[in-house]
Write an enzyme that holds these catalytic residues in place. Structure first.
Site, PDB file in Angstrom:
ATOM      1  N   PHE A   1     106.715  34.781  21.174  1.00  0.00           N
ATOM      2  CA  PHE A   1     105.437  35.239  20.597  1.00  0.00           C
ATOM      3  C   PHE A   1     105.588  36.694  20.171  1.00  0.00           C
ATOM      4  O   PHE A   1     104.712  37.522  20.419  1.00  0.00           O
ATOM      5  CB  PHE A   1     104.310  35.078  21.617  1.00  0.00           C
ATOM      6  CG  PHE A   1     104.112  33.649  22.061  1.00  0.00           C
ATOM      7  CD1 PHE A   1     103.352  32.769  21.309  1.00  0.00           C
ATOM      8  CD2 PHE A   1     104.721  33.180  23.208  1.00  0.00           C
ATOM      9  CE1 PHE A   1     103.187  31.441  21.705  1.00  0.00           C
ATOM     10  CE2 PHE A   1     104.566  31.854  23.616  1.00  0.00           C
ATOM     11  CZ  PHE A   1     103.794  30.981  22.861  1.00  0.00           C
TER      12      PHE A   1
ATOM     13  N   CYS B   1     105.503  34.461   9.609  1.00  0.00           N
ATOM     14  CA  CYS B   1     105.188  33.417  10.608  1.00  0.00           C
ATOM     15  C   CYS B   1     103.867  32.692  10.428  1.00  0.00           C
ATOM     16  O   CYS B   1     103.836  31.466  10.376  1.00  0.00           O
ATOM     17  CB  CYS B   1     105.220  34.030  12.008  1.00  0.00           C
ATOM     18  SG  CYS B   1     106.878  34.520  12.451  1.00  0.00           S
TER      19      CYS B   1
ATOM     20  N   ARG C   1     108.132  40.123   3.491  1.00  0.00           N
ATOM     21  CA  ARG C   1     108.000  38.672   3.331  1.00  0.00           C
ATOM     22  C   ARG C   1     106.523  38.269   3.381  1.00  0.00           C
ATOM     23  O   ARG C   1     105.804  38.643   4.276  1.00  0.00           O
ATOM     24  CB  ARG C   1     108.783  37.939   4.435  1.00  0.00           C
ATOM     25  CG  ARG C   1     110.277  37.939   4.176  1.00  0.00           C
ATOM     26  CD  ARG C   1     111.023  37.276   5.280  1.00  0.00           C
ATOM     27  NE  ARG C   1     110.985  38.058   6.505  1.00  0.00           N
ATOM     28  CZ  ARG C   1     111.442  37.633   7.682  1.00  0.00           C
ATOM     29  NH1 ARG C   1     111.954  36.434   7.785  1.00  0.00           N
ATOM     30  NH2 ARG C   1     111.394  38.405   8.740  1.00  0.00           N
TER      31      ARG C   1
HETATM   32  C1  UDX Z   1     102.829  36.780  14.399  1.00  0.00           C
HETATM   33  C2  UDX Z   1     102.296  36.490  15.817  1.00  0.00           C
HETATM   34  O1  UDX Z   1     101.411  37.521  16.204  1.00  0.00           O
HETATM   35  C3  UDX Z   1     103.453  36.374  16.797  1.00  0.00           C
HETATM   36  O2  UDX Z   1     102.964  36.007  18.082  1.00  0.00           O
HETATM   37  C4  UDX Z   1     104.414  35.309  16.294  1.00  0.00           C
HETATM   38  O3  UDX Z   1     105.504  35.169  17.162  1.00  0.00           O
HETATM   39  C5  UDX Z   1     104.895  35.653  14.895  1.00  0.00           C
HETATM   40  O4  UDX Z   1     103.761  35.799  14.029  1.00  0.00           O
HETATM   41  P1  UDX Z   1     103.682  38.929  13.087  1.00  0.00           P
HETATM   42  O5  UDX Z   1     103.957  38.008  11.942  1.00  0.00           O
HETATM   43  O6  UDX Z   1     104.709  39.951  13.459  1.00  0.00           O
HETATM   44  O7  UDX Z   1     103.413  38.072  14.423  1.00  0.00           O
HETATM   45  O8  UDX Z   1     102.354  39.705  12.697  1.00  0.00           O
HETATM   46  P2  UDX Z   1     100.908  39.977  13.283  1.00  0.00           P
HETATM   47  O9  UDX Z   1     100.889  41.320  13.914  1.00  0.00           O
HETATM   48  O10 UDX Z   1     100.424  38.846  14.100  1.00  0.00           O
HETATM   49  O11 UDX Z   1     100.071  40.068  11.914  1.00  0.00           O
HETATM   50  C6  UDX Z   1     100.107  38.983  10.972  1.00  0.00           C
HETATM   51  C7  UDX Z   1      99.319  39.313   9.728  1.00  0.00           C
HETATM   52  O12 UDX Z   1      97.927  39.279   9.999  1.00  0.00           O
HETATM   53  C8  UDX Z   1      99.588  40.688   9.122  1.00  0.00           C
HETATM   54  O13 UDX Z   1      99.642  40.569   7.717  1.00  0.00           O
HETATM   55  C9  UDX Z   1      98.392  41.511   9.556  1.00  0.00           C
HETATM   56  O14 UDX Z   1      98.124  42.583   8.689  1.00  0.00           O
HETATM   57  C10 UDX Z   1      97.295  40.466   9.532  1.00  0.00           C
HETATM   58  N1  UDX Z   1      96.155  40.758  10.423  1.00  0.00           N
HETATM   59  C11 UDX Z   1      96.338  40.824  11.770  1.00  0.00           C
HETATM   60  C12 UDX Z   1      94.880  40.897   9.892  1.00  0.00           C
HETATM   61  O15 UDX Z   1      94.688  40.810   8.673  1.00  0.00           O
HETATM   62  N2  UDX Z   1      93.825  41.121  10.730  1.00  0.00           N
HETATM   63  C13 UDX Z   1      93.979  41.210  12.085  1.00  0.00           C
HETATM   64  O16 UDX Z   1      92.966  41.411  12.775  1.00  0.00           O
HETATM   65  C14 UDX Z   1      95.277  41.055  12.614  1.00  0.00           C
END
Ligand code: UDX
Length: 476
Positions: A179, A305, A373
């Site tokens: 995660f 992801c 990405r």
């Molecule tokens: C995610 C999961 O959090 C992680 O547990 C999994 O293993 C892989 O995918 P990650 O892709 O690194 O991790 O990014 P994350 O920090 O979760 O953010 C994902 C996207 O959502 C980003 O583009 C972020 O800007 C966006 N986001 C996140 C929002 O738009 N609003 C939010 O409140 C939180």
């Protein structure tokens, strides 16, 4: 399967396994795909807690870089830990799969599972690794699938291994999803919210408990509503069957994506009734049943992801003739979000974007990373270019990657230069340093002082006082 499920349900509490005191001794671990994002973080993390790790990868360039103590990925704290572990002789990087497999007691599969054009997860790397394992395994190994693979794919690994080897005697298979958030990967590794061990083998389960014992033994601070409370709790260990473990990973990512789409939908509504989504998120998130995380409205979710796993889940549903309405809507809402931002830009600039300069600050899929990405910022740039706009872009660390992905924008390593003659500035990722930009100077460079804050990062009142026309997402 039925007997596995029963044993899971009857275990104490909410599936949180009883903690036994396990003597910690270093284990020999092999991480296949050890130069990829999940592979590097897992390898360095396991080496740091005392295990002997061999990270194996087909990418010779990355392997050489890692062996020399340089991390190919931008991840806070990684470089230092990598060097410590190399210095202590607890980790090495190699391209030699056979030797690496023979050495490990526990073998992690952490190779990539990209999405194919038809939406299916591309399992070719996982299958290839399983074929090699079937050939090279010479004594009992615990094979741990770390890559996020569709339900059933771990069964496939099992069946490939079973063609040459005997389950229980030569190998057992475990699903142990990660995660890790990019940028916070090491924090997530050492302080996980939970550890999931999916297997039907007691022997493999014991091995994994031993492997993670240093993390399980650590009593972490309990974070509630973003604040650290005085109580401490142990890291929950969820022991379950193989398929449920994989489903947990998919469901977790789908749920996070759903929260983001939910708040973006509420943001659209807030705009129309003159409410402020930031206030709504705050009021909503302080309900302990809801929580504050993943309620930030913006450009939608990007990255490697959330969308990939959501699409994979949609495929899984299609294969079992199940209509996943909420999951589909989550994805559709996300697609809309960039178009909403484009509409805001048009409204603020007077609709025709042809040959007009738009400055975009923030290019990666989120702050703290150079990973572009599935970046929403790049998607917005693509839409702007399609309208004939001239895009001048800036990011603290992601310019090189963005240039490769989208060569048609003009890139700058200085925000003031990127804003020159722009008719609007769009904040597209939530870099905290954007709060400290010299807005007075920016204003003098721009053709028109307009800001679309697509991540609700800035202080609109302060900017208005400086003479900017300011607009957030979901704000009045
Ligand atoms: C995610 C999961 O959090 C992680 O547990 C999994 O293993 C892989 O995918 P990650 O892709 O690194 O991790 O990014 P994350 O920090 O979760 O953010 C994902 C996207 O959502 C980003 O583009 C972020 O800007 C966006 N986001 C996140 C929002 O738009 N609003 C939010 O409140 C939180």
């Amino acid at each position: 399967m039925a007997s596995q499920m029963t044993s899971v349900r009857t275990r104490r509490g909410l599936g949180i396994a009883a903690r036994r005191s396990i003597a910690t001794r270093p284990m020999k671990v092999t991480v296949i795909g050890g130069a990829g994002y999940v592979g590097v973080v897992t390898s360095v993390g396991l080496a740091h807690i005392g295990h002997e790790v061999v990270a194996v990868d087909v990418d010779q360039g990355r392997v050489a870089l890692l062996q020399s103590g340089q991390s190919p990925i931008h991840e806070e704290g990684l470089q230092g830990l990598l060097r410590d572990c190399l210095g202590a002789g607890r980790i090495r990087f190699t391209t030699g799969l056979k030797d690496a497999v023979r050495q490990g007691e526990v073998i992690f599969i952490a190779v990539g599972t990209p999405t194919r054009d038809d939406g299916h997860a591309d399992l070719s790397q996982v299958i290839q690794v399983a074929e090699h394992l079937a050939e090279y395994i010479d004594r009992y190994k615990v094979v741990v699938v770390k890559s996020t693979v569709p339900v059933g794919a771990v069964e496939l690994v099992r069946s490939i291994l079973s063609r040459r080897l005997v389950e229980g005697e030569h190998f057992d298979v475990v699903s142990n999803p990660e995660f890790l958030r990019e940028g916070k990967g090491l924090v997530d590794f050492f302080h996980p919210d939970r550890i999931i061990i999916g297997t039907s083998s007691p022997r493999a389960r014991t091995a994994l408990r031993r492997l993670y014992a240093p993390i399980l033994a650590r009593r972490v601070k309990w974070h509630v509503l973003g604040a650290t409370v005085d109580r401490e709790r142990p890291v929950p260990l969820i022991e379950t069957d193989l398929t449920s473990a994989q489903m947990i990973k998919y469901a977790a990512n789908a749920f996070l994506a759903m929260r983001i789409s939910f708040i973006n939908e509420i943001a659209g509504l807030c705009e129309r009734v003159h409410a402020d989504v930031r206030e709504v998120s705050r009021g909503l998130g302080h309900d302990v049943r809801i929580g504050l995380a993943y309620l930030e409205a913006g450009l939608g979710f990007g990255g490697p992801c959330l969308e990939k796993d959501l699409r994979a889940l949609l495929r899984i549903a299609a294969e079992v003739q199940y209509e996943p309405r909420l999951l589909r809507a989550t994805l559709e809402r996300n697609e809309l979000q960039v178009r909403e931002a484009l509409n805001h830009i048009k409204q603020m600039t007077g609709y025709l974007l042809y040959k007009r300069i738009v400055a975009i600050f923030g290019l990666a899929f989120k702050s703290g990373t150079s990973d572009v990405r599935n970046s929403r910022a790049l998607r917005l740039i693509q839409e702007l270019l399609a309208e004939g706009a001239i895009v001048q872009a800036y990011d603290p660390i992601a310019v090189a990657a963005a240039k490769t992905a989208q060569p048609n924008a003009i890139y700058f390593d200085d925000p003031l230069k990127a804003a020159r003659n722009a008719e609007i500035l769009v904040i597209a990722t939530d870099w905290r340093e954007f709060r400290n930009l010299d807005f007075a100077a920016l204003r003098t460079r721009m053709a028109q002082p307009r800001i679309l804050d697509a991540r609700n990062l800035l202080d609109g009142r302060q900017l208005a006082a400086l003479g900017f026309q300011y607009k957030g997402i979901g704000t009045p």
